[in-house]
Each structure stands twice: as C-alpha cells, then as structure tokens.
Design a protein around this motif. Structure first.
Motif, PDB file in Angstrom:
ATOM      1  N   TYR A  15      68.756  52.090  26.057  1.00 25.95           N
ATOM      2  CA  TYR A  15      69.308  52.335  24.722  1.00 25.95           C
ATOM      3  C   TYR A  15      68.906  51.238  23.734  1.00 25.95           C
ATOM      4  O   TYR A  15      68.843  51.472  22.518  1.00 25.95           O
ATOM      5  CB  TYR A  15      70.835  52.449  24.778  1.00 25.95           C
ATOM      6  CG  TYR A  15      71.539  51.215  25.281  1.00 25.95           C
ATOM      7  CD1 TYR A  15      71.911  50.187  24.403  1.00 25.95           C
ATOM      8  CD2 TYR A  15      71.833  51.064  26.632  1.00 25.95           C
ATOM      9  CE1 TYR A  15      72.553  49.045  24.870  1.00 25.95           C
ATOM     10  CE2 TYR A  15      72.476  49.924  27.103  1.00 25.95           C
ATOM     11  CZ  TYR A  15      72.832  48.923  26.224  1.00 25.95           C
ATOM     12  OH  TYR A  15      73.463  47.795  26.680  1.00 25.95           O
ATOM     13  N   GLU A  16      68.602  50.034  24.227  1.00 23.24           N
ATOM     14  CA  GLU A  16      68.247  48.930  23.339  1.00 23.24           C
ATOM     15  C   GLU A  16      66.906  49.167  22.643  1.00 23.24           C
ATOM     16  O   GLU A  16      66.694  48.691  21.526  1.00 23.24           O
ATOM     17  CB  GLU A  16      68.202  47.616  24.120  1.00 23.24           C
ATOM     18  CG  GLU A  16      69.550  47.175  24.647  1.00 23.24           C
ATOM     19  CD  GLU A  16      69.470  45.889  25.439  1.00 23.24           C
ATOM     20  OE1 GLU A  16      70.297  44.978  25.185  1.00 23.24           O
ATOM     21  OE2 GLU A  16      68.595  45.789  26.326  1.00 23.24           O
ATOM     22  N   VAL A  17      66.000  49.851  23.307  1.00 23.41           N
ATOM     23  CA  VAL A  17      64.672  50.118  22.741  1.00 23.41           C
ATOM     24  C   VAL A  17      64.474  51.588  22.379  1.00 23.41           C
ATOM     25  O   VAL A  17      63.428  51.963  21.863  1.00 23.41           O
ATOM     26  CB  VAL A  17      63.559  49.678  23.724  1.00 23.41           C
ATOM     27  CG1 VAL A  17      63.558  48.168  23.881  1.00 23.41           C
ATOM     28  CG2 VAL A  17      63.719  50.358  25.089  1.00 23.41           C
ATOM     29  N   GLU A  18      65.490  52.409  22.619  1.00 20.16           N
ATOM     30  CA  GLU A  18      65.354  53.854  22.424  1.00 20.16           C
ATOM     31  C   GLU A  18      65.000  54.259  20.995  1.00 20.16           C
ATOM     32  O   GLU A  18      64.170  55.165  20.795  1.00 20.16           O
ATOM     33  CB  GLU A  18      66.631  54.572  22.866  1.00 20.16           C
ATOM     34  CG  GLU A  18      66.424  56.026  23.251  1.00 20.16           C
ATOM     35  CD  GLU A  18      65.517  56.201  24.462  1.00 20.16           C
ATOM     36  OE1 GLU A  18      64.629  57.073  24.399  1.00 20.16           O
ATOM     37  OE2 GLU A  18      65.686  55.467  25.447  1.00 20.16           O
ATOM     38  N   PRO A  19      65.586  53.627  19.948  1.00 24.44           N
ATOM     39  CA  PRO A  19      65.200  54.036  18.584  1.00 24.44           C
ATOM     40  C   PRO A  19      63.707  53.866  18.316  1.00 24.44           C
ATOM     41  O   PRO A  19      63.085  54.736  17.698  1.00 24.44           O
ATOM     42  CB  PRO A  19      66.037  53.095  17.697  1.00 24.44           C
ATOM     43  CG  PRO A  19      67.226  52.761  18.530  1.00 24.44           C
ATOM     44  CD  PRO A  19      66.694  52.652  19.930  1.00 24.44           C
ATOM     45  N   LEU A  20      63.130  52.768  18.774  1.00 22.27           N
ATOM     46  CA  LEU A  20      61.694  52.539  18.602  1.00 22.27           C
ATOM     47  C   LEU A  20      60.900  53.511  19.466  1.00 22.27           C
ATOM     48  O   LEU A  20      59.889  54.078  19.018  1.00 22.27           O
ATOM     49  CB  LEU A  20      61.339  51.102  18.959  1.00 22.27           C
ATOM     50  CG  LEU A  20      59.848  50.737  18.945  1.00 22.27           C
ATOM     51  CD1 LEU A  20      59.222  51.012  17.587  1.00 22.27           C
ATOM     52  CD2 LEU A  20      59.643  49.274  19.347  1.00 22.27           C
ATOM     53  N   ALA A  21      61.336  53.712  20.705  1.00 25.61           N
ATOM     54  CA  ALA A  21      60.644  54.643  21.601  1.00 25.61           C
ATOM     55  C   ALA A  21      60.637  56.051  21.006  1.00 25.61           C
ATOM     56  O   ALA A  21      59.611  56.747  21.032  1.00 25.61           O
ATOM     57  CB  ALA A  21      61.311  54.639  22.975  1.00 25.61           C
ATOM     58  N   ASN A  22      61.769  56.480  20.460  1.00 29.68           N
ATOM     59  CA  ASN A  22      61.845  57.815  19.859  1.00 29.68           C
ATOM     60  C   ASN A  22      60.950  57.930  18.629  1.00 29.68           C
ATOM     61  O   ASN A  22      60.333  58.984  18.390  1.00 29.68           O
ATOM     62  CB  ASN A  22      63.292  58.149  19.493  1.00 29.68           C
ATOM     63  CG  ASN A  22      64.138  58.437  20.721  1.00 29.68           C
ATOM     64  OD1 ASN A  22      63.619  58.824  21.774  1.00 29.68           O
ATOM     65  ND2 ASN A  22      65.443  58.267  20.605  1.00 29.68           N
ATOM     66  N   TYR A  23      60.899  56.868  17.844  1.00 28.71           N
ATOM     67  CA  TYR A  23      60.013  56.857  16.674  1.00 28.71           C
ATOM     68  C   TYR A  23      58.563  57.055  17.101  1.00 28.71           C
ATOM     69  O   TYR A  23      57.830  57.860  16.520  1.00 28.71           O
ATOM     70  CB  TYR A  23      60.176  55.537  15.919  1.00 28.71           C
ATOM     71  CG  TYR A  23      59.245  55.384  14.737  1.00 28.71           C
ATOM     72  CD1 TYR A  23      59.609  55.846  13.471  1.00 28.71           C
ATOM     73  CD2 TYR A  23      58.002  54.762  14.880  1.00 28.71           C
ATOM     74  CE1 TYR A  23      58.753  55.703  12.383  1.00 28.71           C
ATOM     75  CE2 TYR A  23      57.144  54.616  13.800  1.00 28.71           C
ATOM     76  CZ  TYR A  23      57.529  55.084  12.551  1.00 28.71           C
ATOM     77  OH  TYR A  23      56.668  54.959  11.480  1.00 28.71           O
ATOM     78  N   LEU A  24      58.143  56.327  18.135  1.00 29.88           N
ATOM     79  CA  LEU A  24      56.761  56.442  18.603  1.00 29.88           C
ATOM     80  C   LEU A  24      56.497  57.820  19.207  1.00 29.88           C
ATOM     81  O   LEU A  24      55.390  58.359  19.078  1.00 29.88           O
ATOM     82  CB  LEU A  24      56.470  55.345  19.626  1.00 29.88           C
ATOM     83  CG  LEU A  24      56.447  53.911  19.075  1.00 29.88           C
ATOM     84  CD1 LEU A  24      56.282  52.899  20.201  1.00 29.88           C
ATOM     85  CD2 LEU A  24      55.335  53.734  18.039  1.00 29.88           C
ATOM     86  N   ARG A  25      57.504  58.396  19.841  1.00 32.77           N
ATOM     87  CA  ARG A  25      57.342  59.755  20.379  1.00 32.77           C
ATOM     88  C   ARG A  25      57.124  60.761  19.256  1.00 32.77           C
ATOM     89  O   ARG A  25      56.343  61.713  19.400  1.00 32.77           O
ATOM     90  CB  ARG A  25      58.578  60.142  21.197  1.00 32.77           C
ATOM     91  CG  ARG A  25      58.710  59.408  22.522  1.00 32.77           C
ATOM     92  CD  ARG A  25      59.889  59.915  23.332  1.00 32.77           C
ATOM     93  NE  ARG A  25      60.032  59.181  24.586  1.00 32.77           N
ATOM     94  CZ  ARG A  25      61.025  58.339  24.849  1.00 32.77           C
ATOM     95  NH1 ARG A  25      61.979  58.131  23.936  1.00 32.77           N
ATOM     96  NH2 ARG A  25      61.076  57.706  26.009  1.00 32.77           N
TER      97      ARG A  25
END
Length: 230
Positions: A15-25
């Motif tokens: 969850y700590e990196v999920e916003p960035l991961a979702n953006y890149l997805r």
C-alpha cells in the motif's frame, strides 16, 4: 517487455507504493509488481524475521521479473530503497528509483514538530484524526526491537556497496520527512557510483511520498525518468 519492481518499506506493505504503481499501470503497458516482504503487510509478524530474508524475497521477485522482461526497473521506498540499491549492485537492472531511502533514520527536528502537532491534536480531542498518529500507532505497537536491529543490519550491509551502483538513479525525498532525514538523500547522491543521477525534493511531503500532497509531481518525475534517456 518492461518490468518494474516496487519494494515497500520497513513495517509497511505494498500500500505504501501502490499509488505510484497504479499510476504507472495506467500510463504504461509495463508489468508492475508490488510484493510483500516477509513479516510485513497489513498484519505485522516481524518476530524472528532476519534481514537476509528480506534480501532473498526481493531477489526472488526480481529474478522472476527478469525472466519475463528484457528491461527491468526497480523502485524502492524507505527500507525498500536500501534493498533496491542492494539489488542494483548484483543484477543487471536498467534504472533505479529511490524514494525516502532510509540510509539514515529519524529526523529529530521534524519528528519533534510532528509530535507537537500530535499533542496539539490530542488536547483538542482530535488525535484520532491526525494522519501520522493513525499511520504509526499500529506500527509502534507491533514492531519488536529485534526487527529494528535487523533493519539496521540491513542498512549497514548496503552502505559500503553504494559506489557499485552504476545505473541511472533518481533520488526523491520529502522536505517534511520526520522519519528519514534529508541528509540521507544527500548521502545517497554523493555515494552512488553512477554519474547519471538526479536528486528531487518534494516541498510539502512527509515520509510517505506516494501518499503525500506532492504525489502528482512525484508520479510525473518518476515517469519522465523511467521513460527518458538519462
């Protein structure tokens, strides 16, 4: 295919990196992986976990990604940034992103400021609304001192290897970080061996930069770095 491994921090989870991961997805067709390190996640079970298990888990995830992808990027947050730097010294990674990387721990001045804000909110009977209190209360209760010592061992293992990082590196740090002091970012910039490195400070962000007020700036910086020619 391009793959991207995103590694969370100490006592945290994907969850700590999920916003960035979702953006890149959303912005790419890359294979984005956000694994959970041993003992971490929504329910912390860190007792008896040694730092080498965190190394091994990250290596296994990277190896799987490298089997599927020709180009691989690694993004690490906080302790995950330390692990990401370690991976960059052992494997043929193409680019490295280090977010709030914890090569130093606890910023006393900012921590005192955050504690004053918690006390103020406590006197106003609004402590449960304080985002830092909510985020760290659970971690403090469920983090054994042995796990903290293992985290420190991990950092001591990676620090001497920083000159062996020769790939392009983006170092990002929040100026309001009360957990990892800004000197950690400067230390990284001065000690990584790569001549291709960029240092970026987020003016209003605390430690969890992927959730902070400057997150849109962060997302664009990371996207531009990973897609660019640096």
């Amino acid at each position: 295919m391009i793959g991207c491994l995103c590694i969370h921090g100490f006592t945290g989870g994907p969850y700590e990196v999920e916003p960035l991961a979702n953006y890149l997805r959303e912005k790419t067709d890359w294979l984005i992986e956000t694994p959970t390190l041993p003992g971490h996640g929504e329910t912390l079970q860190l007792k008896g976990i040694t730092y080498d298990r965190w190394f091994r888990a990250a290596e296994e995830e990277l190896q799987k990604l490298m089997e599927e992808c020709e180009t691989v990027y690694v993004i690490g947050f906080s302790m995950g940034g330390v692990i990401a730097a370690y991976l960059a010294t052992k494997y043929r990674i193409d680019k490295l992103v280090l977010l709030s990387a914890a090569f130093y721990y606890v910023n006393p001045r900012q921590l005192l400021k955050d504690m004053r804000n918690m006390i103020r909110d406590g006197l106003r009977r609004k402590l449960k609304e304080n985002p830092l209190f909510v985020r760290y209360k659970h971690k403090i209760l469920f983090t054994p001192i042995t796990a903290v010592l293992e985290f420190r061992k991990l950092v001591s293992q990676v620090r001497p290897r920083l000159p062996d990082v020769h790939i392009p590196v983006l170092i990002v740090h929040g100026k309001e970080d009360g957990i990892v002091p800004i000197k950690s970012a400067h230390y990284l910039y001065e000690n990584v061996g790569s001549p291709l490195k960029k240092l970026c400070f987020l003016p209003s962000s605390h430690h969890h930069v992927c959730h902070g007020p400057d997150r849109e700036q962060l997302f664009k910086e990371v996207e531009a770095f990973l897609k660019g020619n640096i």
